[in-house]
Design a protein around this motif. Sequence first.
Motif, PDB file in Angstrom:
ATOM      1  N   ARG A   1      52.782  49.207  49.781  1.00 59.22           N
ATOM      2  CA  ARG A   1      52.625  50.328  50.714  1.00 59.22           C
ATOM      3  C   ARG A   1      53.986  50.764  51.241  1.00 59.22           C
ATOM      4  O   ARG A   1      54.291  51.962  51.318  1.00 59.22           O
TER       5      ARG A   1
ATOM      6  N   TYR B   1      46.446  47.610  37.671  1.00 62.00           N
ATOM      7  CA  TYR B   1      45.249  46.762  37.742  1.00 62.00           C
ATOM      8  C   TYR B   1      44.303  47.021  36.576  1.00 62.00           C
ATOM      9  O   TYR B   1      43.572  46.116  36.158  1.00 62.00           O
TER      10      TYR B   1
ATOM     11  N   ARG C   1      43.210  42.911  42.093  1.00 60.60           N
ATOM     12  CA  ARG C   1      43.599  43.804  43.181  1.00 60.60           C
ATOM     13  C   ARG C   1      43.229  43.197  44.535  1.00 60.60           C
ATOM     14  O   ARG C   1      44.038  43.219  45.481  1.00 60.60           O
TER      15      ARG C   1
ATOM     16  N   ASP D   1      45.756  42.307  47.505  1.00 61.02           N
ATOM     17  CA  ASP D   1      45.592  43.071  48.737  1.00 61.02           C
ATOM     18  C   ASP D   1      45.251  42.201  49.938  1.00 61.02           C
ATOM     19  O   ASP D   1      45.242  42.679  51.074  1.00 61.02           O
ATOM     20  N   THR D   2      44.946  40.948  49.679  1.00 58.10           N
ATOM     21  CA  THR D   2      44.556  40.072  50.790  1.00 58.10           C
ATOM     22  C   THR D   2      45.732  39.781  51.717  1.00 58.10           C
ATOM     23  O   THR D   2      46.792  39.446  51.266  1.00 58.10           O
TER      24      THR D   2
END
Length: 466
Positions: free
Chosen positions: A396, A450, A461, A465-466
């Motif tokens: 991000r 992905y 993913r 993303d965790t």
Amino acid sequence: MKKAISAIILSGAVLLLSAAEHLIAYPGKPLPVEKFAAEELAAYLAKSTGLPARAIAENQPEAANAGFFVGRCETLKKQPFYTDKLATEEFIITAKDGKLYIWGDDGPGKPQVATIRGGTLFGVYDFLEKEQGIAWLWPGTDGEDVPRRTWAPPVDFSRRSAPAFAIRGFQLSYMKFEPKGIAAEMGLWCRRQRLGWAVRAWSGHSWSYYVFKAGIDKTHPEWLAMYGGERRGPHCCTSNPEFRNYIVEQVLNNPINKNKDIASISPSDGFGFCECENCRKLDKPGTDYSHGLPDLSNRHWAYANYIAREVKKRDPGRGVAMFAYTSYRNAPDNIDIFEDNLYISMTFSKGYFVKPGEKKEFYDRLEKWKSKNPKIIGREYWGMHYWLSMPYIFTRQIGENMPRLHQAGLVGMYGEAQKDFATQGPNYFLVPKMMWNPSADPAKILDRYYQGFGPAGGDIRAYFDT
């Protein structure tokens, strides 16, 4: 009559063969990068379409049946759309009347080497990614994702693309300790991501080469930093005029700088900065030396600006570069405008922009640097050894800040990376594509990453993303 029939049969056989395989022509006297680009296109078209593919020189008789022309072929030069006006490493891809032409700004030398201009090669990879859906997720054949595509000659189109950043590099740490095969695969992966140093530059810790490996610390101990009451390394006395002039000579004449467009003058890593009276006279008034990291930017950038000025007098085309790092990471207040051949290699990591205060501090610092009108190269940390190869995904921050850094005027980006694709893969996949085109959609780039994991893509993913 028999000869005529034989010729017709032979001609038909050639046509049947050409319909069943891809023929990729490259110039009769190619640059190595053009020939390699044609070979890469052949290899991956065969994998993608299931049809055999060959790269052949344009001056071979079979090239008359070629459907692809890679590099500045004579056939290309006869086309009305051909142009040789290209920016550095720019490429053009044109499909016309069932044939495909790919050419770009290229230079001589080994095509896998990052300093070789590879516009044609980058055009091939762009075509394979966009038209054939191929992706290289990590180095080696097991990192390839090559979807099977039924081949059809492309509909007429044309596009051209040039990199936003002149310098786009991964510094793959500790590769000298790896087997040659691993190092070669890493380098090839970087080229497939369109990374390159067409501007031949370095800004690393230079004094280890100029001073300590050369034994200058023994012959000129007075040039070393005065620290703790004695002259010692790893730092030097940047206010010493003889030392400054010695560094000027190193920029111009040290073999490590042969063929370099930009040569490093960066101090050593670590601490132990000079405490002599002349150095401290250059520091900002009220500098606190008693604890923490003192701001020693004035003295270090006075050294850098002097060297840039003297180098330019003798070699106007030569640039010099220095880290903005540790005690000299801030813009100085004793210089209004920098010499125009001085490059600031500004160290930072978007990985720390997860903290709003860190992000604000960086951009405030960048604005002060910009007020001095320097040329700035971003020196990043995308995969740092301090992170011990643990998962640390900051896609991000990469997606949000790469466009902003390009708009701020940075001329290049490079940074540290490891071979830890298993834990940093999304970062490593996203960064190169946004260095080429900061306006690219990071979400779409990551979707493609992905997708390469097939049915497991959603779980992969979710893990990252965790």
